[in-house]
Design an enzyme around this catalytic site. Sequence first.
Site, PDB file in Angstrom:
ATOM      1  N   ALA A 113       9.433  -0.381   0.521  1.00  0.00           N
ATOM      2  CA  ALA A 113      10.357   0.704   0.153  1.00  0.00           C
ATOM      3  C   ALA A 113       9.727   1.736  -0.782  1.00  0.00           C
ATOM      4  CB  ALA A 113      11.607   0.113  -0.494  1.00  0.00           C
ATOM      5  N   ARG A 151       7.716   4.125  -0.120  1.00  0.00           N
ATOM      6  CA  ARG A 151       7.654   5.469   0.483  1.00  0.00           C
ATOM      7  C   ARG A 151       8.168   5.359   1.919  1.00  0.00           C
ATOM      8  NH1 ARG A 151       2.247   3.513   0.556  1.00  0.00           N
ATOM      9  NH2 ARG A 151       1.579   3.189   2.722  1.00  0.00           N
ATOM     10  N   VAL A 210       4.335  -8.704   1.604  1.00  0.00           N
ATOM     11  CA  VAL A 210       5.122  -9.471   2.588  1.00  0.00           C
ATOM     12  C   VAL A 210       4.302 -10.558   3.285  1.00  0.00           C
ATOM     13  CG1 VAL A 210       6.792  -7.616   3.026  1.00  0.00           C
ATOM     14  CG2 VAL A 210       4.728  -7.791   4.457  1.00  0.00           C
ATOM     15  N   ASN A 215      11.027  -4.074   6.460  1.00  0.00           N
ATOM     16  CA  ASN A 215      10.555  -2.758   6.892  1.00  0.00           C
ATOM     17  C   ASN A 215       9.044  -2.585   6.763  1.00  0.00           C
ATOM     18  OD1 ASN A 215      10.778   0.401   7.087  1.00  0.00           O
ATOM     19  ND2 ASN A 215       9.774  -0.010   5.129  1.00  0.00           N
ATOM     20  N   SER A 246       9.663  -0.649  16.781  1.00  0.00           N
ATOM     21  CA  SER A 246       9.193   0.700  17.109  1.00  0.00           C
ATOM     22  C   SER A 246       9.431   0.918  18.588  1.00  0.00           C
ATOM     23  CB  SER A 246       7.696   0.812  16.824  1.00  0.00           C
ATOM     24  OG  SER A 246       7.140   1.925  17.492  1.00  0.00           O
ATOM     25  N   TYR A 259      -0.634  -2.913  17.031  1.00  0.00           N
ATOM     26  CA  TYR A 259       0.690  -2.418  16.621  1.00  0.00           C
ATOM     27  C   TYR A 259       1.741  -2.737  17.685  1.00  0.00           C
ATOM     28  CZ  TYR A 259       4.199   0.719  14.624  1.00  0.00           C
ATOM     29  OH  TYR A 259       5.345   1.236  14.076  1.00  0.00           O
ATOM     30  N   LYS A 261       4.946  -5.404  17.273  1.00  0.00           N
ATOM     31  CA  LYS A 261       6.348  -4.984  17.341  1.00  0.00           C
ATOM     32  C   LYS A 261       7.075  -5.667  18.510  1.00  0.00           C
ATOM     33  CE  LYS A 261       6.348  -2.190  13.756  1.00  0.00           C
ATOM     34  NZ  LYS A 261       7.063  -2.579  12.533  1.00  0.00           N
ATOM     35  N   ILE A 272       9.200   9.859  13.924  1.00  0.00           N
ATOM     36  CA  ILE A 272       9.974  10.287  12.758  1.00  0.00           C
ATOM     37  C   ILE A 272       9.077  11.105  11.824  1.00  0.00           C
ATOM     38  CG2 ILE A 272      11.453   9.502  10.878  1.00  0.00           C
ATOM     39  CD1 ILE A 272      12.434   8.691  13.737  1.00  0.00           C
TER      40      ILE A 272
HETATM   41  N1  LIG Z   1       7.534   6.623  10.692  1.00  0.00           N
HETATM   42  C1  LIG Z   1       7.672   6.415  11.990  1.00  0.00           C
HETATM   43  O1  LIG Z   1       7.630   7.370  12.776  1.00  0.00           O
HETATM   44  C2  LIG Z   1       7.906   5.008  12.517  1.00  0.00           C
HETATM   45  C3  LIG Z   1       8.178   4.865  13.879  1.00  0.00           C
HETATM   46  C4  LIG Z   1       8.405   3.585  14.389  1.00  0.00           C
HETATM   47  C5  LIG Z   1       8.406   2.494  13.551  1.00  0.00           C
HETATM   48  N2  LIG Z   1       8.136   2.649  12.228  1.00  0.00           N
HETATM   49  C6  LIG Z   1       8.151   1.440  11.392  1.00  0.00           C
HETATM   50  O2  LIG Z   1       8.908   1.690  10.224  1.00  0.00           O
HETATM   51  C7  LIG Z   1       8.382   0.915   9.137  1.00  0.00           C
HETATM   52  C8  LIG Z   1       8.079   1.857   7.972  1.00  0.00           C
HETATM   53  O3  LIG Z   1       7.061   2.759   8.389  1.00  0.00           O
HETATM   54  P1  LIG Z   1       6.728   4.123   7.614  1.00  0.00           P
HETATM   55  O4  LIG Z   1       6.454   5.137   8.644  1.00  0.00           O
HETATM   56  O5  LIG Z   1       7.746   4.379   6.586  1.00  0.00           O
HETATM   57  O6  LIG Z   1       5.318   3.692   6.962  1.00  0.00           O
HETATM   58  P2  LIG Z   1       4.645   4.080   5.582  1.00  0.00           P
HETATM   59  O7  LIG Z   1       5.087   5.410   5.088  1.00  0.00           O
HETATM   60  O8  LIG Z   1       3.188   3.822   5.777  1.00  0.00           O
HETATM   61  O9  LIG Z   1       5.260   3.005   4.575  1.00  0.00           O
HETATM   62  C9  LIG Z   1       4.974   1.653   4.766  1.00  0.00           C
HETATM   63  C10 LIG Z   1       5.503   0.896   3.573  1.00  0.00           C
HETATM   64  O10 LIG Z   1       5.146  -0.489   3.745  1.00  0.00           O
HETATM   65  C11 LIG Z   1       4.517  -0.958   2.557  1.00  0.00           C
HETATM   66  N3  LIG Z   1       3.589  -2.024   2.890  1.00  0.00           N
HETATM   67  C12 LIG Z   1       2.510  -1.987   3.707  1.00  0.00           C
HETATM   68  N4  LIG Z   1       1.917  -3.182   3.764  1.00  0.00           N
HETATM   69  C13 LIG Z   1       2.644  -4.002   2.958  1.00  0.00           C
HETATM   70  C14 LIG Z   1       2.542  -5.368   2.591  1.00  0.00           C
HETATM   71  N5  LIG Z   1       1.573  -6.158   3.056  1.00  0.00           N
HETATM   72  N6  LIG Z   1       3.471  -5.867   1.754  1.00  0.00           N
HETATM   73  C15 LIG Z   1       4.459  -5.101   1.249  1.00  0.00           C
HETATM   74  N7  LIG Z   1       4.614  -3.797   1.553  1.00  0.00           N
HETATM   75  C16 LIG Z   1       3.694  -3.264   2.393  1.00  0.00           C
HETATM   76  C17 LIG Z   1       3.868   0.270   1.949  1.00  0.00           C
HETATM   77  O11 LIG Z   1       3.756   0.210   0.543  1.00  0.00           O
HETATM   78  P3  LIG Z   1       2.503  -0.290  -0.266  1.00  0.00           P
HETATM   79  O12 LIG Z   1       1.293   0.155   0.492  1.00  0.00           O
HETATM   80  O13 LIG Z   1       2.680   0.306  -1.619  1.00  0.00           O
HETATM   81  O14 LIG Z   1       2.690  -1.766  -0.299  1.00  0.00           O
HETATM   82  C18 LIG Z   1       4.907   1.343   2.263  1.00  0.00           C
HETATM   83  O15 LIG Z   1       5.920   1.376   1.273  1.00  0.00           O
HETATM   84  C19 LIG Z   1       7.164   0.184   9.672  1.00  0.00           C
HETATM   85  O16 LIG Z   1       7.503  -1.136  10.039  1.00  0.00           O
HETATM   86  C20 LIG Z   1       6.780   1.001  10.894  1.00  0.00           C
HETATM   87  O17 LIG Z   1       6.071   0.240  11.847  1.00  0.00           O
HETATM   88  C21 LIG Z   1       7.879   3.883  11.691  1.00  0.00           C
END
Ligand SMILES: NC(=O)c1ccc[n+]([C@@H]2O[C@H](COP(=O)([O-])OP(=O)(O)OC[C@H]3O[C@@H](n4cnc5c(N)ncnc54)[C@H](OP(=O)(O)O)[C@@H]3O)[C@@H](O)[C@H]2O)c1
Length: 250
Positions: free
Chosen positions: A18, A20, A65, A91, A143, A156, A160, A189
């Site tokens: 959470a 970002r 996680v 998430n 996703s 990836y 998923k 997104i």
């Molecule tokens: N944005 C899109 O278009 C999109 C589309 C489809 C699916 N999704 C899915 O939505 C989710 C969020 O994606 P997002 O786009 O918001 O990505 P993001 O901006 O890269 O954020 C990912 C978040 O996950 C945290 N994270 C990464 N590895 C971690 C770990 N091992 N333990 C705890 N926290 C961890 C990161 O924080 P830290 O690095 O500080 O830990 C960050 O807060 C993901 O599951 C992604 O696959 C996103």
Amino acid sequence: MRLTGPRLDGRVAVVTGAGRGLGRRIAEAFTAQGCRVVAASRSVEQLKDWAEAHPGRAAAVAADVRDPEAMDALMRTARERFDGLDIVVANAGVSRPGPAAVLAPEAWDEVMGTNLGGVVNCTRAAVPHLEESPAGRIINLSSVLAARPVRGAAAYCASKAAVEAYTKVCALELAAKGITVNCLAPGFIDEGMGRELRANEAVWAHYRTKLAGGRMGTGDEVASAAVFLAGGESDYVNGHVLEVNGGVSW
Ligand SMILES: NC(=O)c1ccc[n+]([C@@H]2O[C@H](COP(=O)([O-])OP(=O)(O)OC[C@H]3O[C@@H](n4cnc5c(N)ncnc54)[C@H](OP(=O)(O)O)[C@@H]3O)[C@@H](O)[C@H]2O)c1
């Protein structure tokens, strides 16, 4: 369960990843709907301002996680800080692109360990608490790429797709405990990973033609769907993959 007033009033949620991106939007939407939220990220620095802006209703915790004990501690923190746990949004996610045949083992392990292993660790840690909730909710981030494979995204897409299968099994197993388990599957997104993708003009030129509405979604549009899956309006939605994709096809 039917809710009145703010849709998540009186409920307690954990949201991973959470700091970002979409996780942050979901945590913000939940607090706006009256929920008390424990937001987790590996670095909590990015969550401090948000937590301080919601005294008594928000907490920030550093947790990876991939670490089962950290997930146990995270769920216990929610329980102890806010006297219960009703909703978990798994998430946190990463992407490590590259052709399948030469993808480094470390990249594979990181993606599977975070995207799938993180969901598994959250579920295992959360269930003992969620089963005491009148309406437990697990929402796992998938996703649109789970069902629409693309070149260069083997780890990836595989992670998923596995999250969706895992979610459906958990939905069957946990219904008797009063817990629903669903997937929220965003499309493209304009936040987080999606925004990074758009920054690559050649890649974005390819994907933009696949979007019925011709635009990316917003983090708030994904967060609204998370509020629906977390709230009383989705009582009879279980084992479902809710795509929030604006009409995407290929
Ligand atoms: N944005 C899109 O278009 C999109 C589309 C489809 C699916 N999704 C899915 O939505 C989710 C969020 O994606 P997002 O786009 O918001 O990505 P993001 O901006 O890269 O954020 C990912 C978040 O996950 C945290 N994270 C990464 N590895 C971690 C770990 N091992 N333990 C705890 N926290 C961890 C990161 O924080 P830290 O690095 O500080 O830990 C960050 O807060 C993901 O599951 C992604 O696959 C996103």
